[in-house]
Enzyme design. Sequence first.
Site, PDB file in Angstrom:
ATOM      1  CB  ALA A  44      -0.903   0.008   1.236  1.00  0.00           C
ATOM      2  CB  VAL A 130      16.975   1.183  17.614  1.00  0.00           C
ATOM      3  CG1 VAL A 130      18.072   1.967  18.331  1.00  0.00           C
ATOM      4  CG2 VAL A 130      15.638   1.345  18.315  1.00  0.00           C
ATOM      5  N   GLY A 183      20.093  14.017   0.798  1.00  0.00           N
ATOM      6  CA  GLY A 183      19.019  13.070   1.092  1.00  0.00           C
ATOM      7  C   GLY A 183      19.074  12.526   2.507  1.00  0.00           C
ATOM      8  CG  ASP A 197      15.677   9.842  14.313  1.00  0.00           C
ATOM      9  OD1 ASP A 197      14.902   9.168  13.612  1.00  0.00           O
ATOM     10  OD2 ASP A 197      16.862   9.506  14.530  1.00  0.00           O
ATOM     11  CE  LYS A 201      16.792   6.315  14.800  1.00  0.00           C
ATOM     12  NZ  LYS A 201      17.800   7.027  13.991  1.00  0.00           N
TER      13      LYS A 201
END
Length: 318
Positions: A44, A130, A183, A197, A201
């Site tokens: 999907a 992680v 990127g 972020d 983790k």
Amino acid sequence: MTRAVGVGLLGLGTVGSAVARAMGERGEGLSASAGRDLRLVRAAVRDASKTRDLPVEVTANAFDVLDDPDVDVVVEVIGGHRPAIDLHLAAFERGKHVVTANKEVVAKEWRALHEAARGAKRELRFEAAVAAAVPVVAAARALGAARVRTIRGLLNGTTTYICSRMEAGASFDDALREAQAAGYAEADPSADVDGWDPAYKLSILISLAEGRWHDPAAVSRTSLRGVTTAAMNDAAGRGMRIRYIATAEFGQKGTTARVAPEEVEAASLEGQATGPTNVVRFDTDLAGVLTFMGPGAGGDATASAILGDVIQIARGMR
Ligand SMILES: NC(=O)c1ccc[n+]([C@@H]2O[C@H](COP(=O)([O-])OP(=O)(O)OC[C@H]3O[C@@H](n4cnc5c(N)ncnc54)[C@H](OP(=O)(O)O)[C@@H]3O)[C@@H](O)[C@H]2O)c1
């Protein structure tokens, strides 16, 4: 003959497309590892009209994947909190196993997800969430008998890249722009440079070490935005480098966790890292210090961890 284990993908971006490609290219090897055939059933996406050139049927409706009776394992690689949490819960309601690389949903919804998995008697696995390919989730689980004193390291490649570019003379803004162009960073880089972020983790590793949920909001975060090239140069003059370090300290009175710019020895693994390399050290009583290092981002590295989880689930299926 044993039926193939069906895999359904939610998301076909950097990570999802690497999973689809790996399943297409190394199907036999994966099936040999799993002890039974693995089959990618369908995927999907948000926009089904995009050209993708991937060996999988695509739908814009995630429930086409969740409701497919041939799908045994749902791999969620959409990211973010919603709709990911609703899709995970819907997958368990339908008796599917769930594998994800989504640190945000695992860190925030730890209790709801584990409860749903238990209730459904299905597995929730998140090695890729992680440090991508580096098996630190497995390590944290394997250290159950030891007392972990600290967990410390580099858990975010974007900020390591920014630090290394600033050492080479770039301003924070220029280094961030370079990271976006390469990127590494998101268009909205807040999750990286403001520490969310790595906090997600770190809270996952703490939750594993303690056997109970550690709220990621309880990880104190100091943004990398305040670091100057002058501070970088000053550190360099003393044989040090600045890195965005995640630290958890497990004390008698409780656990404290932080993500902050800190000085490390230039010659250390953390100081030598310049990009997506992650470094994680567990300091324990029974097992001493264990250090893990390797690719903490990238489609293929993350797909490696995801497929490792899928293989583990397939091995346990009767
Ligand atoms: N990239 C890495 O190096 C890396 C490493 C470790 C972990 N992760 C984690 O892996 C997850 C995915 O990251 P990524 O870099 O692959 O993201 P990405 O490139 O942005 O891909 C996201 C995918 O999700 C699809 N999507 C978005 N909303 C959807 C919805 N409502 N229903 C179905 N599909 C939807 C998008 O569809 P369209 O293609 O149609 O837009 C796209 O295919 C995140 O949790 C991330 O934190 C990433």
